[in-house]
Write an enzyme that holds these catalytic residues in place. Structure first.
Site, mmCIF file in Angstrom:
data_model
loop_
_atom_site.group_PDB
_atom_site.id
_atom_site.type_symbol
_atom_site.label_atom_id
_atom_site.label_comp_id
_atom_site.label_asym_id
_atom_site.label_seq_id
_atom_site.Cartn_x
_atom_site.Cartn_y
_atom_site.Cartn_z
ATOM 1 N N GLU A 210 0.808 -1.231 0.000
ATOM 2 C CA GLU A 210 0.000 0.000 0.000
ATOM 3 C C GLU A 210 0.838 1.276 0.000
ATOM 4 O O GLU A 210 0.505 2.222 0.710
ATOM 5 C CB GLU A 210 -0.937 0.005 1.227
ATOM 6 C CG GLU A 210 -1.898 -1.160 1.249
ATOM 7 C CD GLU A 210 -2.708 -1.237 2.535
ATOM 8 O OE1 GLU A 210 -3.913 -1.508 2.444
ATOM 9 O OE2 GLU A 210 -2.150 -1.036 3.643
HETATM 10 C C1 TNX Z 1 -4.266 -3.911 4.815
HETATM 11 S S1 TNX Z 1 -2.620 -6.313 4.594
HETATM 12 C C2 TNX Z 1 -2.982 -3.698 5.275
HETATM 13 C C3 TNX Z 1 -2.773 -3.289 6.676
HETATM 14 C C4 TNX Z 1 -4.068 -3.083 7.397
HETATM 15 C C5 TNX Z 1 -5.009 -4.198 7.027
HETATM 16 C C6 TNX Z 1 -6.281 -4.176 7.796
HETATM 17 C C7 TNX Z 1 -1.590 -5.285 4.283
HETATM 18 C C8 TNX Z 1 -0.366 -5.777 3.680
HETATM 19 N N1 TNX Z 1 -1.867 -4.019 4.552
HETATM 20 O O1 TNX Z 1 -1.999 -2.126 6.713
HETATM 21 O O2 TNX Z 1 -3.810 -3.097 8.761
HETATM 22 O O3 TNX Z 1 -5.292 -4.089 5.666
HETATM 23 O O4 TNX Z 1 -7.040 -5.323 7.548
#
Ligand code: TNX
Length: 528
Positions: free
Chosen positions: A342
């Protein structure tokens, strides 16, 4: 009336009376002696099990014998005694021996038990006279001990003396894992968890033969591991958490204490420093990490995707080298997790060279990279592992580059998702994950082109935006964690939801004896 007298009387009666006239049990108040190993609700389900119709009993005379001259096996003997003694009150001791012990005892030894058992498999042979646990490696003995523990009544988990008898049905179990990586992830960045909480989680997941704990040590809301060359990361970046609480961090000594505790349970700690996104806590701690040289404000909300290290600055790579060097020095396991998820505000043209460069920094410090599936957009080193959480397409790009995949599909394996619409804690962006949904899937058929040979294993992440303490952690992870543990251990051909929901339900007494705050799912057939 004692049991031996009881069976003697029964024998006598058998000679005199027709079998049909025998009373079922001498004393109905005593639990029936377990005689059918196949009835035991082991979790994960073992690869092979043969029942032989009698049973072994722990008595005042029982000791644990261990192969002489091997301190590690002796330590495992002590660990087993520590599991058995509080509830049985039997004062079972640990003795070393050069050869197989006399009858009436438990024996732990390394043995060349066949290559199919591998480094983590074990053979557990139970007869009326003895319990023989053998394995190729000490890790196998540890997993065999978890099986032995589950074969005893749930009351064995109590810390005060309980009523016996302590009996185990006889037979032979030969068992080994399907995948080498069976793990959980704990996000200590969104909410901080103390060393004692992490240790309890290690204990709980190791009962189900998990062998990896991934610690998500940094994120926008907090930096949780001391880095001596950049002290403000924790002094400032560790000073809060989601909701504005006090946060916290592990000193390097505390982290090493966790690593050792895990290692004693044959579990590897995988530390994660998430970058270049999810870095607001670092950006708030040091102005120099930002492109505009201005420190960011600390962040206590739950948005994602707004932060990035300034990937075009040389200082960033000095910073990462320092962090990775210090972390590698206190991490005996082979992996360092670099996050990479992300990074919505890092341009792709900067993200790719960044990941490439960080991979070489990690390699220079002798470690192997794991990263979230987005890293497959970069040029992967041959031993880099891609953790599939969101996009099959990314994981497939990883496989095309020869990378192994760690399976954590959010819609199945994310234990921060709510069970259903009424669950108070958790998120729901990947859907609701009831116990059946979390169990009925196979890593080897999740994504096209990613087969068992491409998969390192499975991991269940617990993100903690909404999870603030150990009781809440237990509620979200139990009973989903045993399901993920079984997916990692047991061959897909031996897994079936209808059978599993009954077997899982029989863990109830054990969950309760261990004081686990578990979710009483309506999908599970709860037993004793
Ligand atoms: C996505 S999973 C994220 C996390 C969040 C999560 C909450 C991932 C690699 N990144 O930063 O905490 O969703 O479900």
């Amino acid at each position: 009336m004692n049991k031996d007298f009881c069976s003697l009387t029964a024998l006598f009666a058998a000679v005199l009376l027709a079998a049909a006239m025998l009373p079922m049990s001498c004393n109905p108040a005593l639990p029936a002696t377990p005689k059918d190993l196949a009835q035991d609700a082991l979790l994960p389900r073992p690869v092979s099990l043969e029942a032989t119709g009698s049973s072994f009993r722990l008595t005042e005379k029982t000791d644990i014998y261990v192969e002489a001259g091997n301190p590690e096996i002796e330590r495992l003997g002590q660990y087993l005694a520590g599991l058995l003694n509080p509830a049985t009150g039997l004062e079972i001791g640990v003795k070393t021996t050069e050869e197989a012990p006399p009858s009436g005892h438990i024996y732990l030894a390394l043995n060349n038990n066949g290559p199919e058992l591998g480094p983590e498999g074990y053979q557990l042979e139970i007869t009326e006279k003895a319990v023989n646990l053998t394995a190729n490696q000490p890790a196998g003995l540890f997993y065999g001990i978890q099986t032995l523990r589950q074969l005893l009544p749930a009351a064995i988990e109590q810390q005060e003396k309980q009523e016996g008898p302590w009996e185990i049905a006889s037979g032979t179990i030969r068992d080994y894992p399907t995948y080498p990586y069976r793990g959980a992830m704990l996000d200590v960045a969104r909410h901080f968890f103390a060393v004692e909480d992490v240790k309890r989680y290690i204990d709980l997941i190791s009962l189900y033969k998990m062998n990896m704990l991934h610690l998500h040590l940094s994120d926008d809301q907090g930096w949780r591991i001391e880095i001596k060359s950049w002290p403000n990361l924790t002094a400032k970046g560790g000073s809060t958490e989601v909701g504005g609480g006090a946060g916290g961090y592990f000193t390097q000594e505390q982290y090493q204490d966790i690593v050792q505790y895990a290692q004693d349970r044959y579990m590897t700690i995988i530390p994660e420093i998430d970058m270049p996104g999810h870095t607001n806590a670092a950006l708030a701690s040091y102005a120099v990490l930002n492109c505009d040289d201005k420190a960011r404000e600390l962040y206590t909300g739950t948005e994602v995707g707004f932060s990035t290290l300034c990937t075009t600055k040389d200082t960033i790579y000095q910073f990462i080298d320092d962090v990775i060097r210090e972390l590698a020095a206190i991490t005996p396991g082979p992996y360092l997790h670099i996050g990479g998820d992300e990074s919505h505000v890092t341009p792709m043209a900067e993200y790719i060279p960044f990941i490439n460069r960080v991979q070489s920094i990690v390699a220079a410090h002798g470690k192997q990279v794991i990263g979230w599936d987005e890293i497959a957009n970069a040029t992967l080193e041959p031993n880099t592992v891609v953790q599939y959480w969101s996009k099959a397409e990314n994981a497939q790009k990883g496989v095309a580059q020869g990378a192994k995949v760690l399976m954590s599909p959010a819609s199945k394996a994310y234990v921060d998702m709510k069970y259903d619409s009424t669950t108070q804690l958790g998120l729901s962006w990947a859907g609701f994950i009831e116990i059946d949904t979390g169990y009925i899937w196979d890593p080897a058929t999740m994504a096209e082109g990613i087969g068992k040979e491409n998969i390192l294993g499975v991991e269940a992440p617990l993100w903690t935006e909404t999870v603030t303490n150990i009781k809440e952690l237990e509620y979200m992870t139990f009973p989903r964690i045993p399901g993920i543990a079984e997916i990692g251990w047991t061959p897909a051909s031996l897994r079936d939801w209808e059978e599993y929901k009954v077997r899982l339900g029989k863990q109830k007494g054990r969950f309760e004896a261990l004081g686990i705050n578990y979710y009483v799912s309506p999908k599970v057939t709860w037993g004793e």
